[in-house]
Structure formats: C-alpha cells, structure tokens
Design a protein around this motif. Structure first.
Motif, PDB file in Angstrom:
ATOM      1  N   UNK A  84      -7.423  -9.539  39.783  1.00 26.36           N
ATOM      2  CA  UNK A  84      -7.387 -10.599  38.771  1.00 26.36           C
ATOM      3  C   UNK A  84      -6.092 -10.613  37.986  1.00 26.36           C
ATOM      4  N   UNK A  85      -5.898 -11.689  37.264  1.00 26.00           N
ATOM      5  CA  UNK A  85      -4.683 -11.870  36.477  1.00 26.00           C
ATOM      6  C   UNK A  85      -4.465 -10.811  35.408  1.00 26.00           C
ATOM      7  N   UNK A  86      -5.551 -10.393  34.761  1.00 27.68           N
ATOM      8  CA  UNK A  86      -5.409  -9.371  33.714  1.00 27.68           C
ATOM      9  C   UNK A  86      -4.925  -8.062  34.338  1.00 27.68           C
ATOM     10  N   UNK A  87      -5.489  -7.712  35.491  1.00 28.32           N
ATOM     11  CA  UNK A  87      -5.102  -6.474  36.164  1.00 28.32           C
ATOM     12  C   UNK A  87      -3.638  -6.532  36.624  1.00 28.32           C
ATOM     13  N   UNK A  88      -3.243  -7.665  37.182  1.00 27.28           N
ATOM     14  CA  UNK A  88      -1.843  -7.829  37.606  1.00 27.28           C
ATOM     15  C   UNK A  88      -0.912  -7.711  36.406  1.00 27.28           C
ATOM     16  N   UNK A  89      -1.288  -8.334  35.306  1.00 22.16           N
ATOM     17  CA  UNK A  89      -0.474  -8.253  34.086  1.00 22.16           C
ATOM     18  C   UNK A  89      -0.337  -6.817  33.620  1.00 22.16           C
ATOM     19  N   UNK A  90      -1.438  -6.085  33.582  1.00 19.81           N
ATOM     20  CA  UNK A  90      -1.389  -4.679  33.160  1.00 19.81           C
ATOM     21  C   UNK A  90      -0.450  -3.861  34.062  1.00 19.81           C
ATOM     22  N   UNK A  91      -0.539  -4.085  35.374  1.00 25.05           N
ATOM     23  CA  UNK A  91       0.328  -3.361  36.311  1.00 25.05           C
ATOM     24  C   UNK A  91       1.804  -3.706  36.092  1.00 25.05           C
ATOM     25  N   UNK A  92       2.095  -4.994  35.924  1.00 25.24           N
ATOM     26  CA  UNK A  92       3.484  -5.403  35.706  1.00 25.24           C
ATOM     27  C   UNK A  92       4.034  -4.841  34.399  1.00 25.24           C
ATOM     28  N   UNK A  93       3.244  -4.872  33.352  1.00 30.69           N
ATOM     29  CA  UNK A  93       3.708  -4.385  32.047  1.00 30.69           C
ATOM     30  C   UNK A  93       3.761  -2.856  31.979  1.00 30.69           C
ATOM     31  N   UNK A  94       3.034  -2.177  32.847  1.00 30.87           N
ATOM     32  CA  UNK A  94       3.051  -0.713  32.866  1.00 30.87           C
ATOM     33  C   UNK A  94       4.254  -0.159  33.620  1.00 30.87           C
ATOM     34  N   UNK A  95       4.853  -0.969  34.458  1.00 31.04           N
ATOM     35  CA  UNK A  95       5.983  -0.532  35.284  1.00 31.04           C
ATOM     36  C   UNK A  95       7.290  -0.899  34.596  1.00 31.04           C
ATOM     37  N   UNK A  96       8.122   0.089  34.346  1.00 32.98           N
ATOM     38  CA  UNK A  96       9.374  -0.144  33.627  1.00 32.98           C
ATOM     39  C   UNK A  96      10.268  -1.178  34.322  1.00 32.98           C
ATOM     40  N   UNK A  97      10.200  -1.246  35.626  1.00 33.20           N
ATOM     41  CA  UNK A  97      11.071  -2.176  36.351  1.00 33.20           C
ATOM     42  C   UNK A  97      10.584  -3.628  36.286  1.00 33.20           C
ATOM     43  N   UNK A  98       9.341  -3.853  35.854  1.00 30.78           N
ATOM     44  CA  UNK A  98       8.827  -5.222  35.779  1.00 30.78           C
ATOM     45  C   UNK A  98       8.312  -5.616  34.399  1.00 30.78           C
ATOM     46  N   UNK A  99       8.289  -4.708  33.461  1.00 29.12           N
ATOM     47  CA  UNK A  99       7.696  -5.029  32.154  1.00 29.12           C
ATOM     48  C   UNK A  99       8.460  -6.101  31.391  1.00 29.12           C
ATOM     49  N   UNK A 100       9.707  -6.346  31.767  1.00 26.58           N
ATOM     50  CA  UNK A 100      10.504  -7.377  31.095  1.00 26.58           C
ATOM     51  C   UNK A 100      10.099  -8.797  31.509  1.00 26.58           C
ATOM     52  N   UNK A 101       9.332  -8.934  32.578  1.00 27.46           N
ATOM     53  CA  UNK A 101       8.910 -10.248  33.070  1.00 27.46           C
ATOM     54  C   UNK A 101       7.953 -10.872  32.055  1.00 27.46           C
ATOM     55  N   UNK A 102       8.269 -12.069  31.626  1.00 34.00           N
ATOM     56  CA  UNK A 102       7.425 -12.777  30.665  1.00 34.00           C
ATOM     57  C   UNK A 102       6.219 -13.367  31.399  1.00 34.00           C
TER      58      UNK A 102
END
Length: 66
Positions: free
Chosen positions: A2-20
């Motif tokens: 789901x979207x919430x899970x994808x968001x959590x994964x992206x924001x937890x990873x330093x290389x992708x957390x900058x993605x708005x």
C-alpha cells in the motif's frame, strides 16, 4: 504493498527520503490525513482532484526554501 507502506520505506531510506510525496486519495476523513502525515507524506489531497489546488501543493513542495 500500500501507499502508506511505500511512503514509510522511501522516507526510511536515506537515499530516497528527500523525495516529496503527496498522498492523493479518495479517503477524506481527518484521520486519513493524519495517517498520511504519520506515514511520512509531505502533504495530502483528496479526490476528486482540484488541479489548481494540487498544482499549488506540488509547487510549494518543489520550491527551495531559503
């Protein structure tokens, strides 16, 4: 996934957390907005899409704050 899970994964990873991330959903309860922000979304909007409002949110998130 789901979207919430994808968001959590992206924001937890330093290389992708900058993605708005703007949650765009048909779920319009106040608690849904809270879930989006808690998951790491930078903003939240509901369907049906009001393109002017969504465009303003996108522009705001892409503007570099000095």
């Amino acid at each position: 996934m789901g979207g919430w899970e994808v968001t959590r994964l992206l924001k937890a990873d330093e290389s992708t957390r900058h993605i708005r991330i703007i949650a765009l959903t048909a779920h319009a309860w106040v608690t849904d907005r809270e879930k989006a922000i808690e998951a790491g979304c930078d903003d939240y909007d509901t369907k049906p899409v009001e393109f002017g409002r969504l465009s303003e949110k996108i522009e705001s998130l892409l503007t570099v704050k000095k």
